[in-house]
Scaffold this active site. Structure first.
Site, PDB file in Angstrom:
ATOM      1  N   GLU A   1      39.606 -18.373  27.612  1.00 47.93           N
ATOM      2  CA  GLU A   1      38.674 -18.940  26.637  1.00 47.93           C
ATOM      3  C   GLU A   1      39.365 -19.177  25.300  1.00 47.93           C
ATOM      4  O   GLU A   1      38.981 -20.067  24.540  1.00 47.93           O
ATOM      5  CB  GLU A   1      37.474 -18.021  26.448  1.00 47.93           C
TER       6      GLU A   1
ATOM      7  N   GLY B   1      42.052 -12.005  25.636  1.00 43.23           N
ATOM      8  CA  GLY B   1      41.465 -12.313  24.343  1.00 43.23           C
ATOM      9  C   GLY B   1      42.454 -12.158  23.217  1.00 43.23           C
ATOM     10  O   GLY B   1      43.644 -12.443  23.355  1.00 43.23           O
ATOM     11  N   ILE B   2      41.961 -11.679  22.103  1.00 44.96           N
ATOM     12  CA  ILE B   2      42.791 -11.516  20.927  1.00 44.96           C
ATOM     13  C   ILE B   2      42.705 -10.068  20.463  1.00 44.96           C
ATOM     14  O   ILE B   2      41.702  -9.388  20.676  1.00 44.96           O
ATOM     15  CB  ILE B   2      42.333 -12.473  19.810  1.00 44.96           C
ATOM     16  N   GLY B   3      43.769  -9.569  19.885  1.00 43.71           N
ATOM     17  CA  GLY B   3      43.775  -8.198  19.405  1.00 43.71           C
ATOM     18  C   GLY B   3      45.005  -7.443  19.857  1.00 43.71           C
ATOM     19  O   GLY B   3      45.927  -8.007  20.461  1.00 43.71           O
TER      20      GLY B   3
ATOM     21  N   ILE C   1      45.591  -5.026  22.148  1.00 49.02           N
ATOM     22  CA  ILE C   1      45.923  -4.858  23.568  1.00 49.02           C
ATOM     23  C   ILE C   1      46.454  -6.150  24.182  1.00 49.02           C
ATOM     24  O   ILE C   1      47.517  -6.131  24.828  1.00 49.02           O
ATOM     25  CB  ILE C   1      44.715  -4.293  24.344  1.00 49.02           C
TER      26      ILE C   1
ATOM     27  N   GLY D   1      33.130 -14.051  26.522  1.00 51.24           N
ATOM     28  CA  GLY D   1      33.472 -14.547  27.847  1.00 51.24           C
ATOM     29  C   GLY D   1      33.962 -13.475  28.796  1.00 51.24           C
ATOM     30  O   GLY D   1      34.445 -13.784  29.894  1.00 51.24           O
TER      31      GLY D   1
END
Length: 379
Positions: free
Chosen positions: A238, A215-217, A219, A336
């Site tokens: 996703e 995802g985003i962020g 980590i 997701g």
């Protein structure tokens, strides 16, 4: 009617386009950084004529005047994923949150279980055949466009033409509003030493030739920063942001060993910098597909060595993962995560990974607990 003549016929001002929406029903607003800002403003300006209209979206990162208390009785927002700008309204009961797997949302629209009176989106200008690209957000937008009674589109030359299952013909648009405004961007969060340590641990689990979802962020960004020595990584995710672009430019991401969509980055939406949007524009290496395909666990599982990297807010000692709420307070959404964790678990050589800091509030609170907090959602 030839598409060029049709296009001239449907060109509208924002005010004219919004005036065509019925004063009751449900309005869909395009996702993430592809949110149609000019149309959202025009909608707010005509709020007085609408009666209890539900405004639905996947994730909003732009202006969200419709969640303000002054619009009560006219608009009520329903989010499939809660962002920073709608979290307060949801937790105060002025807006709603619908928990649902991202892979399953398009079916709600297609089956008319969740009928849409109108969909407001932002697209690239039509090509020589009259097709517009949904650009950086295909996700659930394509299904909304196909199911809505009325489609209103900002036609923006700054929206990249992203390839894949990402096109709509001008004949599918009821009102076209020409704009020339910057596409919304998303800035990176600074990574802490803890995030970098987690990134190094997770990167050790990534094999050469693996296909990644993240995802985003902090980590995901930290993990990407430790993958420079890997070879022939692929992407089926996703969404992605600038870190993936940088690894591609370094030759780390090639997709050469992918077992599905070989030598392609497959995603459903993008959020990042203007440079990222230039990178994906008309780039044959990038394909955007709807969420019911990209996030389908059985499709995900076709990628050998599928490695899904996701985060959490809290985990208990039985392995239950809470990623969308802090106790009874909604924080984000299911998104997701479950789709990809299940898909990676099914994939040959797959690795489903949940990575999180062990503590919160400067070490005062443990994120790994005997039991989850009361009200915490298990995603």
């Amino acid at each position: 009617m030839p598409w060029r003549k049709l296009y001239q016929h449907i060109i509208s001002t924002p005010e004219e386009a919004i005036s065509r929406i019925p004063n009751t029903g449900r309005i869909f607003i395009g996702s993430g950084c592809a949110e149609p800002q000019v149309l959202v403003d025009a909608l707010s300006q005509q709020a007085g004529r609408f009666e209890s209209v539900e405004i639905v979206s996947l994730l909003t990162v732009g202006r969200v005047d419709f969640v303000q208390e002054r619009f009560a009785g006219h608009f009520r927002h329903n989010a499939f994923f809660v962002g920073d700008n709608t979290r307060k309204a949801v937790n105060e009961g002025r807006a709603d949150f619908t928990p649902i797997f991202l892979s399953e949302i398009p079916a709600l629209f297609h089956a008319r279980q969740y009928p849409l009176a109108a969909a407001m989106i932002q697209v690239s200008p039509p090509d020589v055949h009259g097709y517009c690209s949904l650009g950086i957000s295909v996700d659930i937008v394509k299904a909304a466009v196909e199911a809505a009674d009325l489609v209103i589109a900002e036609i923006n030359p700054r929206m990249p033409r992203v390839l894949g299952d990402s096109f709509i013909h001008i004949s599918q648009i009821g009102a076209a509003v020409p704009v020339d405004t910057p596409v919304l961007t998303l800035q990176r969060e600074p990574c802490t030493d803890v995030h970098k340590a987690i990134g190094a641990h997770v990167a050790d689990l990534v094999e050469d030739g693996a296909t990644l979802q993240m995802g985003i962020g902090c980590i995901p960004d930290a993990v990407l920063g430790f993958l420079n020595g890997k070879k022939d990584l692929g992407i089926h995710t996703e969404m992605f942001s600038d870190g993936v672009m940088e690894l591609y430019e370094k030759g780390v991401i090639t997709g050469a060993r992918k077992t599905l969509h070989k030598r392609k980055i497959v995603t459903s939406f993008l959020m990042g910098s203007t440079e990222l949007y230039h990178f994906v524009d008309n780039n044959p290496f990038i394909e955007c597909h709807p969420s019911d395909y990209v996030n389908d666990p059985f499709v995900v599982a076709k990628n050998h060595r599928m490695t899904a990297i996701n985060s959490a807010l809290q985990v208990d000692i039985t392995g239950q993962v809470c990623a969308d709420s802090i106790g009874q307070r909604i924080y984000s959404g299911i998104g997701g995560q479950v789709d990809f964790i299940r898909g990676a678990a099914r994939a040959p050589g797959g690795k489903p990974i949940i990575a999180l800091p062990a503590t919160a509030k400067n070490g005062q609170v443990s994120r790994i607990t005997p039991v989850l907090d009361p009200g915490a959602g298990v995603v």
